[in-house]
Design a protein around this motif. Structure first.
Motif, PDB file in Angstrom:
ATOM      1  N   THR A  38       0.840  -1.206   0.000  1.00 38.96           N
ATOM      2  CA  THR A  38       0.000   0.000   0.000  1.00 38.96           C
ATOM      3  C   THR A  38       0.872   1.251   0.000  1.00 38.96           C
ATOM      4  OG1 THR A  38      -1.791  -1.151   1.162  1.00 38.96           O
ATOM      5  CG2 THR A  38      -1.804   1.256   1.258  1.00 38.96           C
ATOM      6  N   THR A  39       1.867   1.286   0.877  1.00 39.37           N
ATOM      7  CA  THR A  39       2.746   2.457   1.002  1.00 39.37           C
ATOM      8  C   THR A  39       3.576   2.671  -0.259  1.00 39.37           C
ATOM      9  OG1 THR A  39       2.848   2.138   3.391  1.00 39.37           O
ATOM     10  CG2 THR A  39       4.572   3.488   2.407  1.00 39.37           C
ATOM     11  N   ILE A  40       4.152   1.608  -0.782  1.00 34.44           N
ATOM     12  CA  ILE A  40       4.972   1.721  -1.999  1.00 34.44           C
ATOM     13  C   ILE A  40       4.137   2.227  -3.171  1.00 34.44           C
ATOM     14  CG2 ILE A  40       6.209   0.363  -3.754  1.00 34.44           C
ATOM     15  CD1 ILE A  40       7.242  -1.378  -1.362  1.00 34.44           C
ATOM     16  N   LEU A  41       2.947   1.660  -3.331  1.00 38.11           N
ATOM     17  CA  LEU A  41       2.103   2.066  -4.451  1.00 38.11           C
ATOM     18  C   LEU A  41       1.577   3.498  -4.281  1.00 38.11           C
ATOM     19  CD1 LEU A  41       0.101  -1.252  -4.996  1.00 38.11           C
ATOM     20  CD2 LEU A  41       1.957  -0.338  -6.405  1.00 38.11           C
ATOM     21  N   LEU A 112       2.174   9.376   8.353  1.00 36.71           N
ATOM     22  CA  LEU A 112       1.671   9.064   9.691  1.00 36.71           C
ATOM     23  C   LEU A 112       0.151   8.884   9.678  1.00 36.71           C
ATOM     24  CD1 LEU A 112       2.118   8.616  12.694  1.00 36.71           C
ATOM     25  CD2 LEU A 112       1.965  11.089  13.017  1.00 36.71           C
ATOM     26  N   ASN A 113      -0.553   9.771   9.010  1.00 33.56           N
ATOM     27  CA  ASN A 113      -2.006   9.633   8.921  1.00 33.56           C
ATOM     28  C   ASN A 113      -2.403   8.363   8.168  1.00 33.56           C
ATOM     29  OD1 ASN A 113      -2.485  11.935  10.391  1.00 33.56           O
ATOM     30  ND2 ASN A 113      -2.829  13.232   8.615  1.00 33.56           N
ATOM     31  N   SER A 114      -1.647   8.009   7.133  1.00 34.10           N
ATOM     32  CA  SER A 114      -1.914   6.767   6.396  1.00 34.10           C
ATOM     33  C   SER A 114      -1.690   5.553   7.287  1.00 34.10           C
ATOM     34  CB  SER A 114      -1.031   6.676   5.155  1.00 34.10           C
ATOM     35  OG  SER A 114      -1.409   7.643   4.216  1.00 34.10           O
ATOM     36  N   LEU A 115      -0.656   5.613   8.122  1.00 37.14           N
ATOM     37  CA  LEU A 115      -0.377   4.515   9.056  1.00 37.14           C
ATOM     38  C   LEU A 115      -1.518   4.367  10.066  1.00 37.14           C
ATOM     39  CD1 LEU A 115       1.489   2.341  10.252  1.00 37.14           C
ATOM     40  CD2 LEU A 115       2.620   4.159  11.550  1.00 37.14           C
TER      41      LEU A 115
END
Length: 141
Positions: A38-41, A112-115
């Motif tokens: 998710t983070t990489i994309l 941070l918000n995505s995490l």
């Protein structure tokens, strides 16, 4: 603890505590795959949060299913069980991706918000998955 190499039927000698522990370990492994993709994309390739999370979720839940069927619930392969898990994952897909995407639109677009959004979305889906898998799909009779 090690992954069994057999396809024994769901075992009655695995306690709820052990199943929860194994489910959590499986979830951590699958979660690393899910969040990593998710983070990489999303941040590496600039894809929208909904697409990034969808791909991460699909890869992570596939990994989780394989580990949980063989190790957590020690269940033999079954087309009916696979279909039941696929339907469950379909439902939790919309819960998980929906919560993540909603929070991505509500909050500022930062790592941070995505995490935090990931943890909330994944936590909700994980509770739903464990309860349904343990009590319905991989129920020990």
């Amino acid at each position: 603890m090690e992954l069994p190499v057999d396809d024994a039927e769901a075992s009655t000698d695995v306690s709820l505590k052990t199943q929860i522990l194994r489910f959590v370990i499986s979830g951590v492994i699958s979660g690393i795959l899910d969040f990593g993709l998710t983070t990489i994309l999303q941040f590496g390739f600039g894809l929208p949060p909904v697409v990034s999370k969808a791909v991460g979720f699909i890869c992570g839940t596939t990994c989780a299913y394989i580990i949980n069927r063989r190790w957590t619930f020690r269940a033999s392969p079954s087309a009916a069980r696979f279909i039941a898990v696929a339907l469950l994952y379909c439902c939790t897909f919309f819960v998980n991706v929906g919560i993540y995407t909603w929070l991505a639109h509500v909050w500022e677009h930062t790592f941070l918000n995505s995490l935090i959004a990931y943890v909330i979305a994944q936590g909700t889906a994980t509770v739903i998955n464990f309860v349904v898998q343990r009590t319905v799909i991989f129920r020990v009779t």
